[in-house]
Write an enzyme that holds these catalytic residues in place. Structure first.
Site, PDB file in Angstrom:
ATOM      1  N   ASP A 185      39.213  69.845  35.483  1.00 29.01           N
ATOM      2  CA  ASP A 185      40.349  70.407  34.863  1.00 29.01           C
ATOM      3  C   ASP A 185      41.493  70.262  35.664  1.00 29.01           C
ATOM      4  O   ASP A 185      41.452  70.773  36.892  1.00 29.01           O
ATOM      5  CB  ASP A 185      39.847  72.230  34.699  1.00 29.01           C
ATOM      6  CG  ASP A 185      41.070  72.676  34.167  1.00 29.01           C
ATOM      7  OD1 ASP A 185      42.167  72.071  33.973  1.00 29.01           O
ATOM      8  OD2 ASP A 185      40.765  73.910  33.868  1.00 29.01           O
ATOM      9  N   ASP A 219      50.867  63.597  33.072  1.00 30.39           N
ATOM     10  CA  ASP A 219      51.363  63.204  31.818  1.00 30.39           C
ATOM     11  C   ASP A 219      50.393  64.060  30.861  1.00 30.39           C
ATOM     12  O   ASP A 219      49.243  63.811  30.326  1.00 30.39           O
ATOM     13  CB  ASP A 219      51.039  61.833  31.556  1.00 30.39           C
ATOM     14  CG  ASP A 219      51.205  61.132  30.352  1.00 30.39           C
ATOM     15  OD1 ASP A 219      52.247  61.564  29.701  1.00 30.39           O
ATOM     16  OD2 ASP A 219      50.442  60.278  29.769  1.00 30.39           O
ATOM     17  N   CYS A 238      54.682  63.129  25.165  1.00 30.48           N
ATOM     18  CA  CYS A 238      55.251  62.352  24.087  1.00 30.48           C
ATOM     19  C   CYS A 238      55.427  63.156  23.166  1.00 30.48           C
ATOM     20  O   CYS A 238      55.298  62.927  21.677  1.00 30.48           O
ATOM     21  CB  CYS A 238      54.089  61.354  23.502  1.00 30.48           C
ATOM     22  SG  CYS A 238      52.576  61.672  23.554  1.00 30.48           S
ATOM     23  N   GLY A 278      44.409  55.635  30.101  1.00 31.33           N
ATOM     24  CA  GLY A 278      44.767  54.805  31.027  1.00 31.33           C
ATOM     25  C   GLY A 278      45.789  53.787  31.214  1.00 31.33           C
ATOM     26  O   GLY A 278      45.987  52.863  31.945  1.00 31.33           O
ATOM     27  N   GLY A 279      46.748  54.018  30.113  1.00 30.01           N
ATOM     28  CA  GLY A 279      47.787  52.956  29.817  1.00 30.01           C
ATOM     29  C   GLY A 279      48.683  53.353  31.167  1.00 30.01           C
ATOM     30  O   GLY A 279      49.086  52.256  31.812  1.00 30.01           O
ATOM     31  N   LYS A 280      49.176  54.521  31.403  1.00 26.82           N
ATOM     32  CA  LYS A 280      49.981  54.441  32.710  1.00 26.82           C
ATOM     33  C   LYS A 280      49.218  54.294  34.114  1.00 26.82           C
ATOM     34  O   LYS A 280      49.968  53.755  34.816  1.00 26.82           O
ATOM     35  CB  LYS A 280      50.584  55.933  32.765  1.00 26.82           C
ATOM     36  CG  LYS A 280      51.447  56.217  31.388  1.00 26.82           C
ATOM     37  CD  LYS A 280      52.055  57.596  31.333  1.00 26.82           C
ATOM     38  CE  LYS A 280      52.824  57.687  30.251  1.00 26.82           C
ATOM     39  NZ  LYS A 280      51.669  58.173  28.977  1.00 26.82           N
TER      40      LYS A 280
HETATM   41  C1  LIG Z   1      48.796  62.251  26.885  1.00 28.24           C
HETATM   42  S1  LIG Z   1      47.536  62.207  27.220  1.00 28.24           S
HETATM   43  C2  LIG Z   1      47.563  61.060  28.820  1.00 28.24           C
HETATM   44  C3  LIG Z   1      47.469  59.615  28.502  1.00 28.24           C
HETATM   45  C4  LIG Z   1      47.554  58.702  29.486  1.00 28.24           C
HETATM   46  N1  LIG Z   1      48.204  59.040  30.768  1.00 28.24           N
HETATM   47  C5  LIG Z   1      47.821  57.235  29.425  1.00 28.24           C
HETATM   48  O1  LIG Z   1      48.950  56.964  29.827  1.00 28.24           O
HETATM   49  O2  LIG Z   1      47.061  56.564  28.738  1.00 28.24           O
HETATM   50  C6  LIG Z   1      46.807  63.758  27.820  1.00 28.24           C
HETATM   51  C7  LIG Z   1      45.292  63.754  28.581  1.00 28.24           C
HETATM   52  O3  LIG Z   1      45.329  65.038  29.104  1.00 28.24           O
HETATM   53  C8  LIG Z   1      43.710  65.326  29.083  1.00 28.24           C
HETATM   54  N2  LIG Z   1      43.612  66.758  29.470  1.00 28.24           N
HETATM   55  C9  LIG Z   1      43.932  67.995  28.516  1.00 28.24           C
HETATM   56  N3  LIG Z   1      43.801  69.046  29.263  1.00 28.24           N
HETATM   57  C10 LIG Z   1      43.539  68.731  30.574  1.00 28.24           C
HETATM   58  C11 LIG Z   1      43.179  69.391  31.611  1.00 28.24           C
HETATM   59  N4  LIG Z   1      43.274  70.665  31.764  1.00 28.24           N
HETATM   60  N5  LIG Z   1      43.075  68.692  32.750  1.00 28.24           N
HETATM   61  C12 LIG Z   1      43.251  67.420  32.989  1.00 28.24           C
HETATM   62  N6  LIG Z   1      43.428  66.680  31.786  1.00 28.24           N
HETATM   63  C13 LIG Z   1      43.537  67.219  30.636  1.00 28.24           C
HETATM   64  C14 LIG Z   1      43.260  64.817  27.668  1.00 28.24           C
HETATM   65  O4  LIG Z   1      41.977  64.633  27.569  1.00 28.24           O
HETATM   66  C15 LIG Z   1      44.290  63.620  27.640  1.00 28.24           C
HETATM   67  O5  LIG Z   1      43.369  62.372  27.796  1.00 28.24           O
END
Ligand SMILES: C[S@@+](CC[C@H](N)C(=O)[O-])C[C@H]1O[C@@H](n2cnc3c(N)ncnc32)[C@H](O)[C@@H]1O
Lengths: 361, 277
Positions: free
Chosen positions: A215, A233, A288, A163-165
């Site tokens: 999803d 993201d 990232c 949740g940072g962004k």
């Molecule tokens: C890079 S992190 C996101 C960080 C977040 N945006 C932040 O700024 O704090 C990627 C996220 O994508 C989620 N994720 C993975 N596969 C996914 C999918 N098919 N649909 C939605 N989210 C997914 C993961 O659980 C993870 O929390």
């Protein structure tokens, strides 16, 4: 002796590093050693000020007294300070003519100056229990700034946890509706907790903010053409984490398949984001990772696929963003699409890749 | 060996000298006059004599003539003797005989004429260190670092600073180079590695390692990349190190050193904590 540590023979971090040595030394050429040493050394954070907290301005002044700079607010005044990247000093005049988005003055992110290795203390609660700031990679605020949020926007944060962004985009106070989604249940729970620690309860109780756990790939159809702004993201190889932390490492042998499928998943998620954007709406894709395969290639693939479905999307120039913040971040020179923050010891943020697309129909 | 025996016979002369000048120092003004005159006789110029005399007064040295005799007999000229005394005023408070014993001990450790004088000139502190200390360091090098007698001599000649180093740190520095960097003793000596502090050694090594330019050899001594020679990145200036070996900017390196220092401190305090638990 002291040196004989009980490490596994092939830790995932070592495998990650070998993998990166092979690919990034070609991709980044002689910039790689400098990026490598930065990724293997302590990263820098930024303190995203929580302007929902009553202590926001006090905390800001406190941090400024410690030497911190609000890199977002200060960019206008920093014309005479040293850009980290020599190329970025040469301003492309043709690009200056295009109107540059105004950056929301409400997002404040404080960082210690170039070369300063001071750390932030953990954030404290104000009298109503809200935390004063959120610590994150300062470069991860850039994809949110790239979104260029305007008053009344409906926003989709497709992969939102922890949740940072999400928190950064809420700081702008422009959002009329936000859907924050993450497919992982446990991570969605973390996202809820984050929002509860930073937002007053009344803001969360309105129907303005919704949290879901779908999803993301399927969300495109459900929410077709609904959002003014979409942040995609995606999950990626999280390069810095992969070379530093053994726990939950993408390069663990057991996750090879998952890792190899990442670019496919990323394309699907970006496609879903494009579908969910209304015509004229903007999508920001971010990772990232330094990987071309997960960055530029994914964007280019998605543009092609969209075209085949009759959806036209155009890459939006983010040169204004790199020009504004070249004193704080070290941007990779000339990518085919998008912008990339490279880790550098004097500004050890990133890697963060971002690319902005506009859906025209 | 002959030289040192010849030296011994001079010792008695030195003792006599010392006796006479010592007594002549007792009266206030005329004593000072005399002292300067004896300095002139020893070959010091007038300004040199003044400076020497001033230094002696400041540090209340009582055995200056005997010290000077020993140093002169070692073949050092007045100008370098003055420089030595100024670099290391603690010398004034020693006795000639003590200095002589310490010189003899360094000879025993293999420092020959030429090197001996150079070490004393560049690092006069070596004269202030008790024989026991010097021998402890040389024993540590031999027993804990498995360095040959000849290598001990080379280390004392090139890096007399080791004599002052904390023994545990010195051993740790050796272990760091041996185990962590995979370097043999001969290479350490050739690179004058012992001159560097442990933290500087670690900075230069880790910086290369994290840039992907250095690897710890495996059990068979093999690496995937060609490591630079220790001497090429240790006994060169920081500028040469950065431009020729690390290919990095000074800003990066300085930030890196700060970071690694903190990493180290924290690792250390974590270990302490684990021991406490
Ligand atoms: C890079 S992190 C996101 C960080 C977040 N945006 C932040 O700024 O704090 C990627 C996220 O994508 C989620 N994720 C993975 N596969 C996914 C999918 N098919 N649909 C939605 N989210 C997914 C993961 O659980 C993870 O929390």
């Amino acid at each position: 002796s002291k040196w004989a540590q009980t490490r596994p023979k092939f830790p995932s971090t070592t495998i990650a590093l070998q993998n990166f040595d092979a690919t990034y030394s070609i991709q980044l050429g002689n910039l790689w050693p400098s990026v490598r040493v930065a990724m293997l050394s302590e990263q820098k954070y930024g303190a995203l000020i929580n302007n929902f907290s009553s202590t926001a301005s006090v905390i800001t002044s406190e941090l400024q007294a410690e030497g911190c700079i609000d890199f977002i607010g200060s960019h206008q005044h920093s014309k005479d300070s040293m850009p980290l990247h020599k190329d970025s000093a040469e301003v492309d005049v043709s690009k200056l003519a295009t109107q540059e988005p105004t950056i929301s003055p409400d997002i404040k992110c404080l960082v210690f100056p170039q070369g300063d290795i001071s750390r932030f203390k953990p954030s404290r609660q104000d009298s109503s229990g809200l935390l004063g700031y959120y610590l994150l990679d300062a470069a991860s605020v850039l994809p949110v700034l790239a979104l260029d949020l305007q008053l009344g926007h409906a926003v989709l944060d497709l992969c939102a946890a922890p949740g940072g962004k999400t928190l950064a985009l809420l700081q702008t106070h422009t959002v009329s509706f936000l859907l924050a989604n993450d497919s992982s249940g446990s991570r969605t729970a973390r996202l809820c907790k984050t929002l509860q620690s930073y937002m007053p309860r009344e803001n969360l109780e309105e129907n303005k903010i919704q949290i879901s756990s779908f999803d993301g790939c399927k969300l495109g159809q459900i929410e077709e053409k609904r959002f003014d702004r979409v942040l995609v993201d995606v999950p990626c190889t999280t390069d810095r984490h992969s070379v530093m932390v053994e726990d939950n490492n993408m390069f663990n042998r057991s996750r090879t398949k998952e890792r190899q499928r990442l670019p496919l998943l990323q394309i699907q998620l970006l496609m879903a984001g494009i579908h969910a954007a209304r015509p004229g709406g903007d999508i920001v894709y971010s990772t990232c990772s330094l990987s071309q395969l997960q960055n530029e290639c994914v964007v280019q693939q998605a543009i092609c696929q969209a075209q085949e479905m009759g959806i036209s999307v155009q890459v939006q120039d983010l040169g204004w963003l790199t020009r504004c913040f070249s004193n704080t971040f070290y941007f990779a020179p000339q990518l085919s699409v998008g912008e990339l923050v490279l880790p550098h010891l004097c500004a050890n943020f990133g890697p963060i890749y971002m690319c902005k697309l506009r859906r025209s129909n | 060996m002959d030289a040192s025996r010849g030296h011994m016979s001079f010792c008695s002369t030195r003792q006599d000298h010392h006796q006479s000048s010592h007594t002549s120092q007792v009266p206030e003004r005329p004593g000072a006059q005399l002292n300067i005159r004896s300095l002139l006789e020893m070959g010091f110029s007038e300004t040199q004599a003044d400076e020497m005399h001033e230094g002696a007064l400041k540090s209340r040295g009582k055995h200056i003539p005997s010290i000077l005799t020993v140093l002169l007999l070692l073949g050092l000229n007045p100008a370098s003797i003055l420089k030595i005394m100024q670099k290391c005023p603690e010398m004034y408070s020693l006795k000639g005989a003590e200095i002589q014993q310490r010189i003899d001990n360094l000879r025993k450790l293999g420092l020959v004429e030429g090197s001996l004088q150079r070490v004393i000139s560049h690092y006069p502190k070596v004269m202030v260190l008790p024989i026991k200390r010097v021998n402890m360091v040389s024993r540590l090098l031999k027993e804990k670092c498995h360095v040959t007698v000849q290598q001990v001599t080379d280390i004392l000649r090139d890096s007399p600073e080791v004599l002052e180093e904390d023994l545990a740190r010195l051993e740790y520095k050796f272990q760091y180079a041996y185990f962590r960097m995979g370097v043999r003793q001969a290479e350490m000596v050739k690179a004058k590695m012992f001159r560097l502090t442990l933290s500087m050694l670690r900075c230069r090594h880790c910086f290369l390692e994290r840039r992907g330019l250095y690897q710890t050899p495996d059990k068979k001594g093999q690496t995937l990349i060609l490591n630079p020679l220790l001497k090429d990145f240790i006994c060169v200036s920081e500028e040469t190190y950065l431009t020729q070996v690390a290919m990095a900017t000074a800003e990066e390196f300085h930030v890196f050193c700060k970071l690694i220092e903190r990493e180290q401190e924290e690792e250390f305090s974590n270990e302490e904590q684990e021991l406490d638990d």
